[in-house]
Write a protein that holds these residues in place. Structure first.
Motif, PDB file in Angstrom:
ATOM      1  N   TYR A  41      -8.252   6.778  -6.028  1.00  0.00           N
ATOM      2  CA  TYR A  41      -7.522   6.505  -4.788  1.00  0.00           C
ATOM      3  C   TYR A  41      -8.253   5.509  -3.884  1.00  0.00           C
ATOM      4  O   TYR A  41      -7.751   5.124  -2.838  1.00  0.00           O
ATOM      5  CB  TYR A  41      -7.249   7.804  -4.035  1.00  0.00           C
ATOM      6  CG  TYR A  41      -8.485   8.671  -3.831  1.00  0.00           C
ATOM      7  CD1 TYR A  41      -9.388   8.408  -2.809  1.00  0.00           C
ATOM      8  CD2 TYR A  41      -8.741   9.746  -4.676  1.00  0.00           C
ATOM      9  CE1 TYR A  41     -10.508   9.182  -2.648  1.00  0.00           C
ATOM     10  CE2 TYR A  41      -9.861  10.534  -4.511  1.00  0.00           C
ATOM     11  CZ  TYR A  41     -10.751  10.249  -3.488  1.00  0.00           C
ATOM     12  OH  TYR A  41     -11.881  11.017  -3.323  1.00  0.00           O
TER      13      TYR A  41
ATOM     14  N   TRP B 160       0.814  -1.219   0.000  1.00  0.00           N
ATOM     15  CA  TRP B 160       0.000   0.000   0.000  1.00  0.00           C
ATOM     16  C   TRP B 160       0.848   1.271   0.000  1.00  0.00           C
ATOM     17  O   TRP B 160       0.542   2.239   0.693  1.00  0.00           O
ATOM     18  CB  TRP B 160      -0.963   0.003   1.200  1.00  0.00           C
ATOM     19  CG  TRP B 160      -1.739  -1.258   1.342  1.00  0.00           C
ATOM     20  CD1 TRP B 160      -1.659  -2.159   2.341  1.00  0.00           C
ATOM     21  CD2 TRP B 160      -2.715  -1.769   0.424  1.00  0.00           C
ATOM     22  NE1 TRP B 160      -2.514  -3.205   2.136  1.00  0.00           N
ATOM     23  CE2 TRP B 160      -3.189  -2.994   0.949  1.00  0.00           C
ATOM     24  CE3 TRP B 160      -3.234  -1.309  -0.784  1.00  0.00           C
ATOM     25  CZ2 TRP B 160      -4.145  -3.764   0.305  1.00  0.00           C
ATOM     26  CZ3 TRP B 160      -4.198  -2.087  -1.419  1.00  0.00           C
ATOM     27  CH2 TRP B 160      -4.637  -3.290  -0.881  1.00  0.00           C
ATOM     28  N   MET B 161       1.898   1.274  -0.804  1.00  0.00           N
ATOM     29  CA  MET B 161       2.790   2.432  -0.837  1.00  0.00           C
ATOM     30  C   MET B 161       2.359   3.503  -1.840  1.00  0.00           C
ATOM     31  O   MET B 161       2.668   4.679  -1.661  1.00  0.00           O
ATOM     32  CB  MET B 161       4.219   1.977  -1.155  1.00  0.00           C
ATOM     33  CG  MET B 161       4.857   1.135  -0.056  1.00  0.00           C
ATOM     34  SD  MET B 161       6.534   0.586  -0.455  1.00  0.00           S
ATOM     35  CE  MET B 161       7.398   2.150  -0.541  1.00  0.00           C
ATOM     36  N   SER B 162       1.658   3.132  -2.854  1.00  0.00           N
ATOM     37  CA  SER B 162       1.315   4.070  -3.923  1.00  0.00           C
ATOM     38  C   SER B 162       0.154   4.978  -3.540  1.00  0.00           C
ATOM     39  O   SER B 162      -0.677   4.645  -2.696  1.00  0.00           O
ATOM     40  CB  SER B 162       0.948   3.292  -5.191  1.00  0.00           C
ATOM     41  OG  SER B 162       0.454   4.142  -6.197  1.00  0.00           O
ATOM     42  N   TYR B 163       0.082   6.149  -4.185  1.00  0.00           N
ATOM     43  CA  TYR B 163      -1.101   7.000  -4.070  1.00  0.00           C
ATOM     44  C   TYR B 163      -2.327   6.309  -4.660  1.00  0.00           C
ATOM     45  O   TYR B 163      -3.453   6.547  -4.238  1.00  0.00           O
ATOM     46  CB  TYR B 163      -0.910   8.308  -4.854  1.00  0.00           C
ATOM     47  CG  TYR B 163       0.083   9.281  -4.286  1.00  0.00           C
ATOM     48  CD1 TYR B 163      -0.091   9.825  -3.013  1.00  0.00           C
ATOM     49  CD2 TYR B 163       1.168   9.704  -5.042  1.00  0.00           C
ATOM     50  CE1 TYR B 163       0.800  10.754  -2.511  1.00  0.00           C
ATOM     51  CE2 TYR B 163       2.065  10.632  -4.553  1.00  0.00           C
ATOM     52  CZ  TYR B 163       1.885  11.153  -3.285  1.00  0.00           C
ATOM     53  OH  TYR B 163       2.772  12.081  -2.794  1.00  0.00           O
ATOM     54  N   LEU B 164      -2.098   5.477  -5.660  1.00  0.00           N
ATOM     55  CA  LEU B 164      -3.183   4.929  -6.465  1.00  0.00           C
ATOM     56  C   LEU B 164      -3.854   3.742  -5.788  1.00  0.00           C
ATOM     57  O   LEU B 164      -3.194   2.883  -5.202  1.00  0.00           O
ATOM     58  CB  LEU B 164      -2.654   4.511  -7.836  1.00  0.00           C
ATOM     59  CG  LEU B 164      -1.907   5.592  -8.634  1.00  0.00           C
ATOM     60  CD1 LEU B 164      -1.370   5.022  -9.936  1.00  0.00           C
ATOM     61  CD2 LEU B 164      -2.822   6.777  -8.907  1.00  0.00           C
TER      62      LEU B 164
ATOM     63  N   THR C 170      -6.943   2.388 -10.644  1.00  0.00           N
ATOM     64  CA  THR C 170      -6.906   3.312 -11.779  1.00  0.00           C
ATOM     65  C   THR C 170      -8.050   3.072 -12.769  1.00  0.00           C
ATOM     66  O   THR C 170      -8.282   3.898 -13.653  1.00  0.00           O
ATOM     67  CB  THR C 170      -5.566   3.189 -12.537  1.00  0.00           C
ATOM     68  OG1 THR C 170      -5.358   1.816 -12.909  1.00  0.00           O
ATOM     69  CG2 THR C 170      -4.417   3.657 -11.655  1.00  0.00           C
TER      70      THR C 170
ATOM     71  N   ARG D 129      -4.765   4.618   2.500  1.00  0.00           N
ATOM     72  CA  ARG D 129      -5.071   3.252   2.080  1.00  0.00           C
ATOM     73  C   ARG D 129      -5.086   2.304   3.272  1.00  0.00           C
ATOM     74  O   ARG D 129      -5.843   1.332   3.292  1.00  0.00           O
ATOM     75  CB  ARG D 129      -4.070   2.795   1.019  1.00  0.00           C
ATOM     76  CG  ARG D 129      -4.159   3.654  -0.250  1.00  0.00           C
ATOM     77  CD  ARG D 129      -3.116   3.280  -1.264  1.00  0.00           C
ATOM     78  NE  ARG D 129      -3.460   2.040  -1.941  1.00  0.00           N
ATOM     79  CZ  ARG D 129      -2.647   1.412  -2.785  1.00  0.00           C
ATOM     80  NH1 ARG D 129      -1.440   1.898  -3.039  1.00  0.00           N
ATOM     81  NH2 ARG D 129      -3.024   0.291  -3.367  1.00  0.00           N
TER      82      ARG D 129
END
Length: 395
Positions: free
Chosen positions: A74, A61-65, A68, A258
């Protein structure tokens, strides 16, 4: 706040199996029932804590996304699926043909909606924002704090008499008085309506209808009690409104945590699984059944305390058929809305003298004779509140 235990206090048993002390407050300590911190349901989550454990590894769960492929990019799929499943179980909202927008609590969603529903022309006068009094005390500050040229707080919707564009906020059940609300503005201009449904859950009110409005806002905090997770969501019919809300959230906080989404999704899953396995699970492990019994017990005890004091009167609520529980049910709002008897002009000050902190009626756009009292605090706070109210005497 420092509190001192009272030696030798005897336990108090409830029908849902909880045993709690009568009080741990000293005579000089304040009981704070001003805030709306929904910690009353902690006893339920203690029962199922092992089922709700979430493990998140360092590389996850590192990404902003989040997703998509979703308009709300998000939001992680687990959160989306959990929200839709929850409303399907409870039956309190129509989710089909609507866009789901996630926010960092309903507070962020409120401001995102003001931005999204305001006229886009820069030369246009700020749109008026109104709500029927008594209205939620934070609406005014949340509207005015941005000092926006797009919108402005205008006050009581029932008094609105301008033939100008407006946004009306309809809170149902209402905070502070627990009543069920509909739009009240009488204007030749068609307004835009935000339905704040933070308390439209079975522990607070009968689920009388599956609501189907253009804009409906819900919050995780008042549903389950997990205010600290900062999760809210809105169902929005107009895709352009949803896009503007998402744009606001992107600029404001670059989405929603997240980790919070994963935890919220897990807890919603535990609630829904309980009702899926209805025949094989004890009622104490059914969240809405448990929390409704808790609210009912509190309201019954609170009414006795108010009757003994003869200082306040309470709002009366109708009994309605609940499609979720499939029976007739009363309302058990998250807040008690009290009115002083003749001779007492300021309810907040009166209770302050009893070392009870509340929120006075003027904050909600009405007379100081009214006062809001939280019913969703800790067991100790609530029990001490009832004790002090029972001993209150009219001066």
């Amino acid at each position: 706040m420092v509190v001192s235990p009272i030696n030798g206090s005897s336990p108090l048993s409830h029908s849902n199996g909880r045993t709690i002390p009568l009080s741990t407050f000293s005579r000089n300590s304040f009981v704070n029932v001003e805030k709306g911190d929904p910690v009353a349901f902690r006893s339920y989550w203690e029962k199922v804590r092992d089922e709700c454990t979430v493990e998140i590894k360092g590389d996850e769960w590192m990404s902003y996304l989040g997703d998509t492929n979703n308009l709300c990019w998000y939001m992680v799929p687990q959160m989306r699926d959990a929200i839709l499943r929850l409303h399907n179980v409870v039956g309190n909202a129509v989710t089909k043909d609507k866009f789901l927008v996630l926010g960092t609590g309903s507070s962020q969603l409120y401001q995102a909606l003001l931005y999204a529903l305001s006229p886009s022309e820069s030369s246009h006068r700020p749109i008026n924002v109104v709500a029927a009094a008594p209205y939620y005390s934070e609406y005014k500050d949340a509207t005015d704090i941005l000092q926006s040229r797009l919108f402005q707080w205008t006050g009581d919707a029932a008094l609105y008499d301008k033939d100008e564009p407006y946004i009306e906020v309809v809170t149902s059940p209402n905070n502070p008085d627990g009543t069920l609300r509909v739009p009240v503005v009488n204007s030749r201009v068609e307004g835009k309506i935000i339905y704040d449904l933070a308390y439209y859950w079975p522990q607070y009110t009968p689920i009388t209808d599956q609501l189907d409005h253009d804009v409906m806002v819900f919050t995780f905090s008042k549903c389950t009690g997990h205010a600290g997770s900062r999760i809210g969501w809105a169902f929005v019919k107009d895709i352009e409104v949803a896009k503007k809300m998402i744009r606001f959230t992107q600029l404001n906080s670059i989405g929603v945590s997240r980790e919070s989404q994963i935890r919220a999704a897990k807890m919603i899953g535990v609630i829904c699984d309980g009702y899926k396995n209805l025949k094989s699970i004890e009622s104490d492990h059914l969240f809405f059944d448990y929390s409704k019994r808790l609210m009912k017990e509190r309201w019954e005890k609170f009414k006795i305390a108010i009757e003994k004091s003869k200082v306040f009167t309470l709002t009366k609520y109708p009994t309605s058929y609940c499609h979720f529980n499939k029976d007739l049910s009363e309302q058990y709002p998250a807040f008690a809305w009290l009115k002083c008897v003749e001779g007492i002009k300021d309810g907040e000050s009166y209770l302050e003298n009893l070392k009870i902190r509340t929120r006075g009626g003027e904050r909600f756009g009405v007379s100081s004779k009214y006062v809001r009292v939280s019913m969703i605090g800790t067991d100790d706070e609530f029990n001490e509140l009832c004790t002090r109210l029972s001993n209150a005497k009219r001066e």
